[in-house]
Design a protein around this motif. Sequence first.
Motif, PDB file in Angstrom:
ATOM      1  N   PRO A   1     -19.337  38.306 -53.897  1.00  0.00           N
ATOM      2  CA  PRO A   1     -19.754  37.052 -54.544  1.00  0.00           C
ATOM      3  C   PRO A   1     -18.603  36.315 -55.235  1.00  0.00           C
ATOM      4  CG  PRO A   1     -21.399  38.735 -54.933  1.00  0.00           C
ATOM      5  CD  PRO A   1     -20.217  39.416 -54.272  1.00  0.00           C
ATOM      6  N   ALA A   2     -17.676  37.050 -55.845  1.00  0.00           N
ATOM      7  CA  ALA A   2     -16.544  36.390 -56.508  1.00  0.00           C
ATOM      8  C   ALA A   2     -15.650  35.686 -55.492  1.00  0.00           C
ATOM      9  CB  ALA A   2     -15.733  37.402 -57.317  1.00  0.00           C
ATOM     10  N   HIS A   3     -15.490  36.270 -54.311  1.00  0.00           N
ATOM     11  CA  HIS A   3     -14.680  35.625 -53.269  1.00  0.00           C
ATOM     12  C   HIS A   3     -15.375  34.377 -52.748  1.00  0.00           C
ATOM     13  CE1 HIS A   3     -12.151  39.432 -52.159  1.00  0.00           C
ATOM     14  NE2 HIS A   3     -12.061  39.089 -53.435  1.00  0.00           N
ATOM     15  N   HIS A   4     -16.693  34.457 -52.590  1.00  0.00           N
ATOM     16  CA  HIS A   4     -17.422  33.277 -52.119  1.00  0.00           C
ATOM     17  C   HIS A   4     -17.382  32.179 -53.188  1.00  0.00           C
ATOM     18  CE1 HIS A   4     -19.847  31.074 -49.382  1.00  0.00           C
ATOM     19  NE2 HIS A   4     -20.976  31.189 -50.048  1.00  0.00           N
ATOM     20  N   LEU A   5     -17.491  32.567 -54.451  1.00  0.00           N
ATOM     21  CA  LEU A   5     -17.370  31.593 -55.542  1.00  0.00           C
ATOM     22  C   LEU A   5     -16.012  30.912 -55.479  1.00  0.00           C
ATOM     23  CD1 LEU A   5     -18.155  30.147 -58.166  1.00  0.00           C
ATOM     24  CD2 LEU A   5     -17.431  32.220 -59.408  1.00  0.00           C
ATOM     25  N   ALA A   6     -14.950  31.684 -55.316  1.00  0.00           N
ATOM     26  CA  ALA A   6     -13.609  31.093 -55.229  1.00  0.00           C
ATOM     27  C   ALA A   6     -13.544  30.104 -54.074  1.00  0.00           C
ATOM     28  CB  ALA A   6     -12.557  32.184 -55.074  1.00  0.00           C
ATOM     29  N   HIS A   7     -14.104  30.475 -52.922  1.00  0.00           N
ATOM     30  CA  HIS A   7     -14.085  29.579 -51.767  1.00  0.00           C
ATOM     31  C   HIS A   7     -14.829  28.287 -52.069  1.00  0.00           C
ATOM     32  CE1 HIS A   7     -15.531  28.543 -47.476  1.00  0.00           C
ATOM     33  NE2 HIS A   7     -14.444  27.875 -47.771  1.00  0.00           N
ATOM     34  N   LEU A   8     -16.008  28.376 -52.653  1.00  0.00           N
ATOM     35  CA  LEU A   8     -16.789  27.166 -52.929  1.00  0.00           C
ATOM     36  C   LEU A   8     -16.099  26.264 -53.948  1.00  0.00           C
ATOM     37  CD1 LEU A   8     -20.429  28.597 -52.936  1.00  0.00           C
ATOM     38  CD2 LEU A   8     -19.226  27.397 -51.079  1.00  0.00           C
ATOM     39  N   VAL A   9     -15.446  26.861 -54.937  1.00  0.00           N
ATOM     40  CA  VAL A   9     -14.721  26.050 -55.924  1.00  0.00           C
ATOM     41  C   VAL A   9     -13.502  25.398 -55.275  1.00  0.00           C
ATOM     42  CG1 VAL A   9     -13.415  26.093 -58.092  1.00  0.00           C
ATOM     43  CG2 VAL A   9     -15.611  27.299 -57.928  1.00  0.00           C
ATOM     44  N   VAL A  10     -12.783  26.128 -54.452  1.00  0.00           N
ATOM     45  CA  VAL A  10     -11.655  25.533 -53.726  1.00  0.00           C
ATOM     46  C   VAL A  10     -12.167  24.377 -52.864  1.00  0.00           C
ATOM     47  CG1 VAL A  10     -10.017  25.938 -51.825  1.00  0.00           C
ATOM     48  CG2 VAL A  10     -10.131  27.541 -53.747  1.00  0.00           C
TER      49      VAL A  10
ATOM     50  N   LEU B   1     -11.122  20.464 -53.389  1.00  0.00           N
ATOM     51  CA  LEU B   1     -10.475  19.674 -52.337  1.00  0.00           C
ATOM     52  C   LEU B   1     -11.256  18.386 -52.057  1.00  0.00           C
ATOM     53  CD1 LEU B   1      -9.260  22.437 -49.854  1.00  0.00           C
ATOM     54  CD2 LEU B   1      -7.905  21.135 -51.526  1.00  0.00           C
ATOM     55  N   HIS B   2     -12.581  18.444 -52.139  1.00  0.00           N
ATOM     56  CA  HIS B   2     -13.366  17.206 -51.998  1.00  0.00           C
ATOM     57  C   HIS B   2     -12.982  16.211 -53.100  1.00  0.00           C
ATOM     58  CE1 HIS B   2     -16.014  17.689 -48.634  1.00  0.00           C
ATOM     59  NE2 HIS B   2     -16.559  18.813 -49.092  1.00  0.00           N
ATOM     60  N   LEU B   3     -12.781  16.706 -54.317  1.00  0.00           N
ATOM     61  CA  LEU B   3     -12.376  15.812 -55.421  1.00  0.00           C
ATOM     62  C   LEU B   3     -11.040  15.155 -55.122  1.00  0.00           C
ATOM     63  CD1 LEU B   3     -13.275  17.866 -58.627  1.00  0.00           C
ATOM     64  CD2 LEU B   3     -14.673  16.150 -57.436  1.00  0.00           C
ATOM     65  N   MET B   4     -10.208  15.842 -54.355  1.00  0.00           N
ATOM     66  CA  MET B   4      -8.883  15.325 -54.018  1.00  0.00           C
ATOM     67  C   MET B   4      -8.899  14.464 -52.757  1.00  0.00           C
ATOM     68  SD  MET B   4      -6.994  16.099 -56.474  1.00  0.00           S
ATOM     69  CE  MET B   4      -5.560  15.393 -55.697  1.00  0.00           C
ATOM     70  N   GLY B   5     -10.099  14.206 -52.223  1.00  0.00           N
ATOM     71  CA  GLY B   5     -10.222  13.297 -51.090  1.00  0.00           C
ATOM     72  C   GLY B   5     -10.332  13.955 -49.731  1.00  0.00           C
ATOM     73  N   TYR B   6     -10.295  15.262 -49.672  1.00  0.00           N
ATOM     74  CA  TYR B   6     -10.457  15.950 -48.391  1.00  0.00           C
ATOM     75  C   TYR B   6     -11.921  15.919 -47.980  1.00  0.00           C
ATOM     76  CZ  TYR B   6      -5.701  17.680 -48.714  1.00  0.00           C
ATOM     77  OH  TYR B   6      -4.338  17.763 -48.773  1.00  0.00           O
TER      78      TYR B   6
ATOM     79  N   GLU C   1     -10.491  16.254 -39.569  1.00  0.00           N
ATOM     80  CA  GLU C   1     -10.546  16.424 -41.025  1.00  0.00           C
ATOM     81  C   GLU C   1     -10.986  17.841 -41.378  1.00  0.00           C
ATOM     82  OE1 GLU C   1     -13.465  13.499 -42.094  1.00  0.00           O
ATOM     83  OE2 GLU C   1     -11.962  11.976 -42.538  1.00  0.00           O
ATOM     84  N   ALA C   2     -11.996  18.337 -40.666  1.00  0.00           N
ATOM     85  CA  ALA C   2     -12.514  19.683 -40.922  1.00  0.00           C
ATOM     86  C   ALA C   2     -11.431  20.729 -40.675  1.00  0.00           C
ATOM     87  CB  ALA C   2     -13.737  19.953 -40.055  1.00  0.00           C
ATOM     88  N   GLU C   3     -10.686  20.577 -39.583  1.00  0.00           N
ATOM     89  CA  GLU C   3      -9.614  21.522 -39.279  1.00  0.00           C
ATOM     90  C   GLU C   3      -8.553  21.527 -40.370  1.00  0.00           C
ATOM     91  OE1 GLU C   3      -8.085  20.887 -35.331  1.00  0.00           O
ATOM     92  OE2 GLU C   3     -10.098  21.006 -34.453  1.00  0.00           O
ATOM     93  N   GLU C   4      -8.164  20.336 -40.832  1.00  0.00           N
ATOM     94  CA  GLU C   4      -7.154  20.243 -41.893  1.00  0.00           C
ATOM     95  C   GLU C   4      -7.663  20.874 -43.187  1.00  0.00           C
ATOM     96  OE1 GLU C   4      -4.527  16.924 -44.359  1.00  0.00           O
ATOM     97  OE2 GLU C   4      -6.159  16.223 -43.065  1.00  0.00           O
ATOM     98  N   MET C   5      -8.900  20.552 -43.565  1.00  0.00           N
ATOM     99  CA  MET C   5      -9.457  21.069 -44.812  1.00  0.00           C
ATOM    100  C   MET C   5      -9.630  22.584 -44.743  1.00  0.00           C
ATOM    101  SD  MET C   5     -12.781  19.661 -46.831  1.00  0.00           S
ATOM    102  CE  MET C   5     -13.255  20.311 -48.437  1.00  0.00           C
ATOM    103  N   GLU C   6     -10.158  23.082 -43.638  1.00  0.00           N
ATOM    104  CA  GLU C   6     -10.362  24.523 -43.497  1.00  0.00           C
ATOM    105  C   GLU C   6      -9.036  25.279 -43.482  1.00  0.00           C
ATOM    106  OE1 GLU C   6     -12.946  25.202 -40.147  1.00  0.00           O
ATOM    107  OE2 GLU C   6     -14.572  24.056 -41.090  1.00  0.00           O
ATOM    108  N   ALA C   7      -8.019  24.731 -42.862  1.00  0.00           N
ATOM    109  CA  ALA C   7      -6.701  25.377 -42.854  1.00  0.00           C
ATOM    110  C   ALA C   7      -6.146  25.458 -44.276  1.00  0.00           C
ATOM    111  CB  ALA C   7      -5.740  24.621 -41.942  1.00  0.00           C
ATOM    112  N   LEU C   8      -6.309  24.390 -45.031  1.00  0.00           N
ATOM    113  CA  LEU C   8      -5.844  24.393 -46.413  1.00  0.00           C
ATOM    114  C   LEU C   8      -6.638  25.397 -47.247  1.00  0.00           C
ATOM    115  CD1 LEU C   8      -3.880  23.256 -48.461  1.00  0.00           C
ATOM    116  CD2 LEU C   8      -5.419  21.298 -48.776  1.00  0.00           C
TER     117      LEU C   8
END
Length: 172
Positions: free
Chosen positions: A120-129, A133-138, A145-152
């Motif tokens: 759960p902590a790893h999934h939380l980290a993923h969701l927050v990341v 990234l959405h806040l930063m415009g991704y 776009e999905a490929e770029e965001m997922e790679a990041l």
Amino acid sequence: MSALPAPRNEAAVAIDVLVEADGWSAVPDAEAVARRAAQAALDACGDEVPTPCELAVTLTDDAAIRVLNLEWRGMDKPTNVLSFPQADLPEGVDAPQPLGDVIVAFETLKAEAEAEAKAPAHHLAHLVVHGTLHLMGYDHLEDDEAEEMEALERSILAGLGIDDPYRLPQDG
């Protein structure tokens, strides 16, 4: 894989984490996990991040996120994470730039983590990341776009010691 930028001055970035629902105590150090994940996402964005800036992460429940999802997206169901970017401050305002809010629902996170055999902590980290990234415009509406965001996301999470969140269990 490219190296992540050096961490930015954390004093220039204020990350507030609010726990507003029961259940989050089941995720060890949830507040610290969320703060570290948001900071790592901002570090990965480098010079795109205005400084000083601030963002908020709210750890809530399915009932609260369902209301937000209906009000803002017209979807009458809970979701795992929502992001609400803020507009830039007007010219001449001397204050940290608010980046926005990331809101994560406990029950959905827990169910997804169990279904995908993730901590759960790893999934939380993923969701927050992801939300940061959405806040930063991704975004991930278009395939490129999905490929770029997922790679990041993969790169950021690897830097946090977290496995690829998009790898299927049968991929080993």
